[in-house]
Scaffold this motif. Structure first.
Motif, mmCIF file in Angstrom:
data_model
loop_
_atom_site.group_PDB
_atom_site.id
_atom_site.type_symbol
_atom_site.label_atom_id
_atom_site.label_comp_id
_atom_site.label_asym_id
_atom_site.label_seq_id
_atom_site.Cartn_x
_atom_site.Cartn_y
_atom_site.Cartn_z
ATOM 1 N N MET A 1 0.857 -1.183 0.000
ATOM 2 C CA MET A 1 0.000 0.000 0.000
ATOM 3 C C MET A 1 0.892 1.231 0.000
ATOM 4 S SD MET A 1 -3.101 0.991 2.613
ATOM 5 C CE MET A 1 -2.135 0.785 4.083
ATOM 6 N N ILE A 10 -4.026 1.242 -2.745
ATOM 7 C CA ILE A 10 -3.577 -0.135 -2.925
ATOM 8 C C ILE A 10 -3.825 -0.538 -4.378
ATOM 9 C CG2 ILE A 10 -5.794 -1.177 -2.259
ATOM 10 C CD1 ILE A 10 -4.125 -3.363 -0.785
ATOM 11 N N ILE A 12 -4.700 -3.331 -7.326
ATOM 12 C CA ILE A 12 -5.631 -4.455 -7.369
ATOM 13 C C ILE A 12 -4.918 -5.766 -7.073
ATOM 14 C CG2 ILE A 12 -7.088 -5.817 -8.935
ATOM 15 C CD1 ILE A 12 -8.093 -3.093 -10.017
ATOM 16 N N LEU A 15 -4.595 -6.484 -3.315
ATOM 17 C CA LEU A 15 -5.781 -6.645 -2.458
ATOM 18 C C LEU A 15 -5.702 -7.976 -1.715
ATOM 19 C CD1 LEU A 15 -8.641 -5.432 -4.827
ATOM 20 C CD2 LEU A 15 -7.933 -4.359 -2.686
ATOM 21 N N SER A 17 -6.979 -11.488 -0.071
ATOM 22 C CA SER A 17 -7.891 -12.473 -0.645
ATOM 23 C C SER A 17 -9.233 -12.511 0.088
ATOM 24 C CB SER A 17 -7.249 -13.858 -0.649
ATOM 25 O OG SER A 17 -6.906 -14.232 0.669
ATOM 26 N N TYR A 20 -12.121 -8.150 3.916
ATOM 27 C CA TYR A 20 -12.185 -6.715 3.688
ATOM 28 C C TYR A 20 -13.503 -6.418 2.983
ATOM 29 C CZ TYR A 20 -11.002 -7.331 -1.281
ATOM 30 O OH TYR A 20 -11.006 -7.686 -2.600
ATOM 31 N N LEU A 22 -15.167 -4.374 -0.122
ATOM 32 C CA LEU A 22 -14.917 -3.659 -1.368
ATOM 33 C C LEU A 22 -16.121 -2.756 -1.609
ATOM 34 C CD1 LEU A 22 -13.065 -3.191 -3.798
ATOM 35 C CD2 LEU A 22 -14.317 -5.004 -4.981
ATOM 36 N N HIS A 64 -11.909 -1.083 1.121
ATOM 37 C CA HIS A 64 -11.174 -0.728 -0.086
ATOM 38 C C HIS A 64 -12.200 -0.139 -1.044
ATOM 39 C CE1 HIS A 64 -8.161 -2.741 2.016
ATOM 40 N NE2 HIS A 64 -7.688 -3.548 1.096
ATOM 41 N N VAL A 91 -8.589 2.051 -4.211
ATOM 42 C CA VAL A 91 -8.115 1.005 -5.128
ATOM 43 C C VAL A 91 -7.633 1.678 -6.410
ATOM 44 C CG1 VAL A 91 -8.716 -1.064 -6.418
ATOM 45 C CG2 VAL A 91 -9.669 -0.711 -4.125
ATOM 46 N N TRP A 98 -9.447 -3.408 -12.901
ATOM 47 C CA TRP A 98 -10.025 -4.683 -12.446
ATOM 48 C C TRP A 98 -10.408 -5.522 -13.665
ATOM 49 C CZ3 TRP A 98 -11.285 -6.260 -7.306
ATOM 50 C CH2 TRP A 98 -12.127 -7.381 -7.217
ATOM 51 N N ARG A 103 -10.268 -9.838 -13.598
ATOM 52 C CA ARG A 103 -10.898 -10.169 -12.319
ATOM 53 C C ARG A 103 -12.383 -10.458 -12.541
ATOM 54 N NH1 ARG A 103 -8.498 -9.388 -7.131
ATOM 55 N NH2 ARG A 103 -6.272 -9.176 -7.498
#
Length: 117
Positions: A1, A10, A12, A15, A17, A20, A22, A64, A91, A98, A103
């Motif tokens: 970070m 941060i 992607i 991040l 796993s 947290y 989103l 995040h 993010v 992403w 993702r």
């Protein structure tokens, strides 16, 4: 970070796993077109009114924050941290990055593949 100015950021690929929240702060049409499967949707304009909801949802987990490319999420991150609502991190690159990284994404639109508007 890292910290862009005073905004924690941060990438992607960095991040965690799990464990947290989103938070997607894009507009409803952007969200409907494509979003991360586990994301929570609170548009940027609704954030002050829904801060308590986010605080309860996050509990002791980091939040995040993501938008399309990182501008709105940076503003949301700065506001959330300054207001003491949650421990928020922007993010970097947003949902465009992403999507580019392959993702997982889902869409709220029937028979239309998920995409970032």
């Amino acid at each position: 970070m890292n910290h862009s100015g005073d905004i924690p950021t941060i990438s992607i690929d960095a991040l965690p796993s799990e464990d947290y929240v989103l938070l997607d702060v894009r507009e409803p049409d952007e969200w409907a077109a494509g979003h991360a499967p586990s994301a929570v949707h609170i548009p940027l304009g609704e954030l002050p009114a829904r801060a308590g909801e986010l605080s309860e949802l996050a509990a002791d987990r980091p939040v995040h924050v993501v938008c399309r490319t990182g501008g709105r999420s940076a503003r949301a991150t700065a506001w959330l941290n300054a207001a003491g609502v949650v421990d928020a991190v922007n993010v970097e690159g947003g949902m465009k990055t992403w999507e580019a990284m392959g993702r997982p994404m889902v869409s709220d639109r029937a028979d239309v593949p998920a995409e970032v508007l």
